[in-house]
Design a protein around this motif. Structure first.
Motif, short mmCIF file in Angstrom:
data_model
loop_
_atom_site.label_atom_id
_atom_site.label_comp_id
_atom_site.label_asym_id
_atom_site.label_seq_id
_atom_site.Cartn_x
_atom_site.Cartn_y
_atom_site.Cartn_z
N UNK A 61 -15.90 -5.18 -8.80
CA UNK A 61 -15.96 -4.25 -7.67
C UNK A 61 -14.56 -3.66 -7.46
N UNK A 62 -14.40 -2.38 -7.82
CA UNK A 62 -13.09 -1.75 -7.74
C UNK A 62 -12.55 -1.72 -6.31
N UNK A 63 -13.41 -1.43 -5.34
CA UNK A 63 -12.95 -1.38 -3.96
C UNK A 63 -12.44 -2.73 -3.48
N UNK A 64 -13.07 -3.81 -3.95
CA UNK A 64 -12.62 -5.15 -3.56
C UNK A 64 -11.22 -5.43 -4.11
N UNK A 65 -10.98 -5.05 -5.36
CA UNK A 65 -9.65 -5.23 -5.94
C UNK A 65 -8.62 -4.43 -5.16
N UNK A 66 -8.93 -3.19 -4.91
CA UNK A 66 -7.98 -2.32 -4.18
C UNK A 66 -7.73 -2.83 -2.76
N UNK A 67 -8.78 -3.24 -2.09
CA UNK A 67 -8.64 -3.73 -0.72
C UNK A 67 -7.73 -4.94 -0.67
N UNK A 68 -7.93 -5.88 -1.59
CA UNK A 68 -7.12 -7.09 -1.60
C UNK A 68 -5.67 -6.80 -2.00
N UNK A 69 -5.49 -5.90 -2.95
CA UNK A 69 -4.12 -5.52 -3.34
C UNK A 69 -3.40 -4.88 -2.16
N UNK A 70 -4.09 -4.00 -1.46
CA UNK A 70 -3.50 -3.33 -0.30
C UNK A 70 -3.16 -4.32 0.80
N UNK A 71 -4.09 -5.25 1.04
CA UNK A 71 -3.89 -6.23 2.11
C UNK A 71 -2.69 -7.13 1.82
N UNK A 72 -2.57 -7.56 0.58
CA UNK A 72 -1.42 -8.40 0.21
C UNK A 72 -0.12 -7.65 0.34
N UNK A 73 -0.10 -6.43 -0.15
CA UNK A 73 1.12 -5.63 -0.04
C UNK A 73 1.50 -5.42 1.42
N UNK A 74 0.53 -5.07 2.25
CA UNK A 74 0.81 -4.82 3.67
C UNK A 74 1.29 -6.09 4.38
N UNK A 75 0.65 -7.22 4.06
CA UNK A 75 1.02 -8.47 4.73
C UNK A 75 2.44 -8.88 4.40
N UNK A 76 2.83 -8.79 3.12
CA UNK A 76 4.18 -9.21 2.76
C UNK A 76 5.23 -8.18 3.18
N UNK A 77 4.87 -6.91 3.18
CA UNK A 77 5.80 -5.90 3.70
C UNK A 77 6.09 -6.17 5.17
N UNK A 78 5.04 -6.44 5.93
CA UNK A 78 5.21 -6.67 7.37
C UNK A 78 6.01 -7.95 7.63
N UNK A 79 5.70 -9.02 6.88
CA UNK A 79 6.41 -10.27 7.07
C UNK A 79 7.88 -10.13 6.70
N UNK A 80 8.16 -9.42 5.62
CA UNK A 80 9.56 -9.22 5.20
C UNK A 80 10.32 -8.38 6.21
N UNK A 81 9.68 -7.34 6.72
CA UNK A 81 10.35 -6.47 7.69
C UNK A 81 10.74 -7.24 8.95
N UNK A 82 9.94 -8.25 9.30
CA UNK A 82 10.26 -9.08 10.48
C UNK A 82 11.60 -9.79 10.32
N UNK A 83 12.01 -9.98 9.07
CA UNK A 83 13.25 -10.73 8.80
C UNK A 83 14.27 -9.88 8.04
N UNK A 84 14.15 -8.56 8.22
CA UNK A 84 15.13 -7.61 7.68
C UNK A 84 15.32 -7.72 6.17
#
Length: 472
Positions: A61-84
């Motif tokens: 399921x292509x949408x499932x792959x894309x959704x999970x890739x996006x979610x992981x990228x967003x989660x780690x971007x947000x967590x990293x930004x919290x700590x500069x």
């Protein structure tokens, strides 16, 4: 509950109220049943797919792959930004790699890691920017390293002193500078199968912490190598944050010590985040993982009075695993009764360990459901097995399926997107199945299946002249 659990069933396996249900989190979000009970994936009936492409069939399921890739990228971007700081997420080529999947994850902002020349060439053929590729492996050959340096791979994760010297010779000969990380063994024992744990001391990957400092010192002596940081991976199919917190603490001790001799701009803490294969699996939410791991690094850096480095992570199967569903056709069924009087239904399908080696390799557990219709009758304890000449050829070790499962039914096994196609073989001369991507009601072949002709084409004797008379 329909009845007491079969004594042959493991304690974790629950008798379902409905043996046709699709457990949330185990299947792609698009999975559903139509009015006739047929399994639908991304708007397409499973029977339509198998009528066109045959069985076994791996549906991604292509949408499932894309959704999970996006979610992981967003989660780690947000967590990293919290700590500069910043974070990079790598897609694990070994989980499943083809040009289509490589393009999907790159379009969602991910980098790609590879561990062989073959994986590297697939990524390059997909148009992945070489500088966004990480090259792993405990035994990279000279030719593999030469190719990586030639194309400008972003980071080579060195795994031995021999590899450092190989790279020194290659960069001197080619007048190149290659960025490298040093893989270290943190000694943290992940709660996973022994074959999936990669940070215990007695195994093939990386440098023990006491030796890693010497490796970095040697790299810093070589003009053609640029040391950019440490890499650590504690295992695969891991739930929770505790192991990552402890590993980060140990690796940061070395990271801080190395700062005395020069910069250490990056830290890659690996990943191997778990997914649900059965309804009892409870993987840690991605946002919780990201926040917890990055916070642990930030706390460790603050305690040592050092800046938080740029971070990198390798989620592994968490991106592609749940997106895959394998469809099989049932060939035979057989009731087997043991001495205690307990019985199990054996359901044989037209694939097996040639398309999913994980159960045979390390006892991996999976789920299964009828896909071509809704079943009726009492749920029976079932073992789904393949067609190979091995008693260990098990597809799903323990499952409850409707008691009317019969030859000709389609059976669907979820969570097969990672490591199934990658580990597939031609055991017993069975052709490897195709991989089909589905999205928005459309199906596309992304990896062609093999035929008997393909198998025979590799046999040099099939079309050879008969030389038996001349040999006498």
């Amino acid at each position: 509950m329909l009845s007491p659990a079969n004594p042959l069933a493991p304690d974790w396996l629950v008798v379902p109220d409905d043996a046709n249900d699709l457990a949330e989190g185990v299947w792609p979000a698009s999975a559903a049943r139509d009015a006739d009970g047929t399994l639908i994936l991304s708007g397409i009936r499973s029977t339509t797919l198998t009528q066109k492409y045959g069985t076994p069939l791996l549906v991604l399921d292509e949408d499932e792959v894309r959704l999970r890739a996006r979610a992981l990228r967003a989660a780690f971007d947000a967590a990293a930004a919290e700590h500069d700081t910043t974070a990079r997420v790598y897609y694990a080529g070994k989980a499943f790699l083809c040009t289509a999947v490589a393009r999907w994850v790159v379009e969602e902002g991910l980098s790609v890691d590879v561990c062989t020349r073959g994986e590297l060439e697939v990524a390059l053929a997909a148009g992945v920017t070489p500088s966004s590729i990480g090259f792993h492996g405990n035994n990279k050959s000279v030719s593999e390293l030469e190719r990586a340096v030639e194309v400008g791979v972003g980071t080579i994760i060195v795994d031995s002193a021999i590899e450092i010297e190989r790279l020194a010779a290659i960069t001197a000969r080619t007048d190149r500078v290659q960025r490298v990380m040093v893989r270290v063994i943190s000694g943290v024992h992940a709660e996973t199968h022994d074959f999936l744990a990669t940070a215990h001391e007695d195994q093939k990957f990386g440098f023990p912490l006491p030796d890693a400092e010497k490796a970095v010192a040697r790299i810093r002596e070589i003009s053609g190598l640029e040391f950019v940081g440490l890499h650590c991976h504690i295992g695969s199919q891991i739930f929770g944050v505790a192991g990552f917190r402890e590993s980060a603490s140990r690796v940061l001790e070395l990271h801080a010590a190395l700062l005395a001799g020069g910069t250490v701009p990056q830290l890659n803490l690996g990943g191997g985040f778990g997914i649900a294969y059965t309804r009892v699996d409870d993987p840690t939410p991605i946002a919780e993982l990201a926040a917890g791991i990055v916070a642990a690094v930030a706390e460790g850096c603050a305690a040592r009075g050092i800046p938080v480095p740029a971070l990198a992570f390798e989620p592994g199967r968490a991106i592609v695993g749940t997106a895959g569903v394998t469809l099989y056709e049932v060939g035979t069924t057989k009731d087997v009764t043991v001495e205690s009087g307990a019985a199990r239904l054996y359901v044989s399908v037209d694939g097996g360990m040639s398309d999913n080696a994980r159960p045979a390799l390390y006892g991996a557990q999976y789920s299964a459901r009828l896909a071509s219709r809704a079943g009726v009758g009492e749920a029976l304890l079932t073992r789904v097995v393949g067609k190979h000449c091995e008693s260990g050829d098990i597809v799903v070790d323990h499952e409850y399926l409707p008691g009317d499962v019969t030859p000709g039914d389609l059976l669907a096994v979820p969570a097969t997107g990672a490591y199934c196609a990658s580990l597939a073989s031609n055991y017993n001369h069975v052709p490897r199945p195709p991989v089909i991507a589905v999205r928005g009601g459309k199906a596309t072949v992304i990896v062609r299946g093999e035929s008997i002709d393909d198998l025979l084409a590799r046999d040099a004797g099939v079309h050879a002249e008969d030389i038996s008379e001349g040999a006498q």
